[in-house]
Design a protein around this motif. Structure first.
Motif, mmCIF file in Angstrom:
data_model
loop_
_atom_site.group_PDB
_atom_site.id
_atom_site.type_symbol
_atom_site.label_atom_id
_atom_site.label_comp_id
_atom_site.label_asym_id
_atom_site.label_seq_id
_atom_site.Cartn_x
_atom_site.Cartn_y
_atom_site.Cartn_z
ATOM 1 N N LEU A 42 0.742 -1.332 0.080
ATOM 2 C CA LEU A 42 0.157 -0.113 -0.048
ATOM 3 C C LEU A 42 0.822 1.166 0.023
ATOM 4 C CD1 LEU A 42 0.191 1.414 2.959
ATOM 5 C CD2 LEU A 42 -1.479 -0.639 3.712
ATOM 6 N N ALA A 47 -3.186 7.030 3.308
ATOM 7 C CA ALA A 47 -3.680 5.773 4.247
ATOM 8 C C ALA A 47 -3.753 6.398 5.563
ATOM 9 C CB ALA A 47 -2.552 4.871 4.266
ATOM 10 N N ASP A 108 -6.058 1.556 7.602
ATOM 11 C CA ASP A 108 -5.462 0.873 6.565
ATOM 12 C C ASP A 108 -4.314 0.236 7.114
ATOM 13 O OD1 ASP A 108 -6.965 1.524 4.124
ATOM 14 O OD2 ASP A 108 -6.179 3.708 4.886
ATOM 15 N N ARG A 133 -9.054 -2.541 8.393
ATOM 16 C CA ARG A 133 -10.142 -2.803 7.104
ATOM 17 C C ARG A 133 -9.540 -4.318 6.618
ATOM 18 N NH1 ARG A 133 -7.525 -2.403 2.623
ATOM 19 N NH2 ARG A 133 -5.945 -0.990 2.258
ATOM 20 N N GLY A 136 -5.902 -4.812 5.383
ATOM 21 C CA GLY A 136 -5.144 -3.858 5.950
ATOM 22 C C GLY A 136 -3.792 -4.500 6.510
ATOM 23 N N ARG A 251 -8.976 -5.918 -0.242
ATOM 24 C CA ARG A 251 -8.689 -4.607 -0.181
ATOM 25 C C ARG A 251 -9.963 -3.708 -0.746
ATOM 26 N NH1 ARG A 251 -3.686 -3.592 1.629
ATOM 27 N NH2 ARG A 251 -1.975 -4.916 1.110
#
Length: 252
Positions: A42, A47, A108, A133, A136, A251
């Motif tokens: 990510l 974020a 995240d 999440r 995450g 995701r």
């Protein structure tokens, strides 16, 4: 009634050294956050990130500079006060990593920078996974003196001889049952012997044993170091560990 562990009590003791911690502890190398993004899959920019056990905000500051929307979580009053002074625009909540005061599925990334070893993993892992999440990432970061360097190993031996095992290099044990990906980075900073000793005084052994031989030990350590580094400067070596586990799910 909540029963706190000795580790929790030692973590709170850092509040007594908040200003010295902010002044002398090293920043995390920029490459550590590059690795974090790679392992987590990510981008930090944008974020939603919690920096748990944030202390004075060393990692929170770096995360914010990467564009993350950071919230700090800190149990200690002294550390929290210093955080609010240095990072007034970053939200901070009081709490610890074993029971995060954050909403389910709201983040995240949950990061523990130099703070995981103060938690009870049996409680901290479920708490972290709850606030993440789906998809995450849980990230653990350490920034410790490099024991492969001879003078650091000798110093560690002297500290352990005086204060006991487990008082200098952090326990980097990763909790089982998660798909961990890890990377180590070695780096150093050039500082004075005096600055190094001031940094050393912010380690838990010296905070917990303040007034119980710590000052005498540091004075003797100055003699050892000046014998090895007569110009009064040294390269203080570190090994940073980045460990990331992505939570189950898809995701967003």
């Amino acid at each position: 009634m909540t029963h706190e562990t000795p580790a929790h009590e030692r973590a709170l003791a850092f509040s007594r050294a908040a200003h010295a911690y902010a002044a002398h502890r090293p920043e995390y190398p920029a490459a550590a956050f590059d690795v974090l993004e790679e392992l987590a899959g990510l981008r930090l920019a944008g974020a939603r990130v919690a920096d748990v056990g944030t202390g004075t905000g060393l990692a929170a500051r770096a995360l914010r500079e990467r564009g993350a929307r950071v919230i700090g979580v800190e149990p200690g009053a002294g550390m929290a006060a210093r955080f609010r002074r240095d990072l007034p625009d970053v939200p901070l909540v009081r709490g610890d990593g074993n029971r995060l005061p954050l909403a389910d599925g709201s983040l995240d990334l949950v990061g523990y920078a130099q703070s995981w070893h103060w938690t009870d993993p049996a409680r901290a892992v479920p708490s972290a996974l709850r606030v993440l999440r789906p998809g995450g990432a849980l990230a653990l970061l350490w920034n410790d003196p490099d024991p492969s360097v001879e003078w650091v190993a000798e110093q560690q031996e002297r500290i352990v001889g005086r204060f006991g095992d487990g008082c200098y290099i952090s326990d980097r044990t990763l909790p089982p049952g998660l798909p961990w990906r890890t990377r180590e980075l070695r780096w150093s900073r050039r500082i004075s012997v005096g600055f190094h000793l001031a940094k050393l005084a912010t380690h838990s052994a010296f905070i917990v044993h303040d007034g119980d031989g710590a000052a005498e030990f540091l004075a003797a350590e100055r003699t050892h170091l000046l014998r090895r580094f007569p110009d009064g400067t040294l390269d203080e070596p570190y090994v940073s560990l980045v460990a990331v586990a992505v939570s189950p799910g898809t995701r967003d």
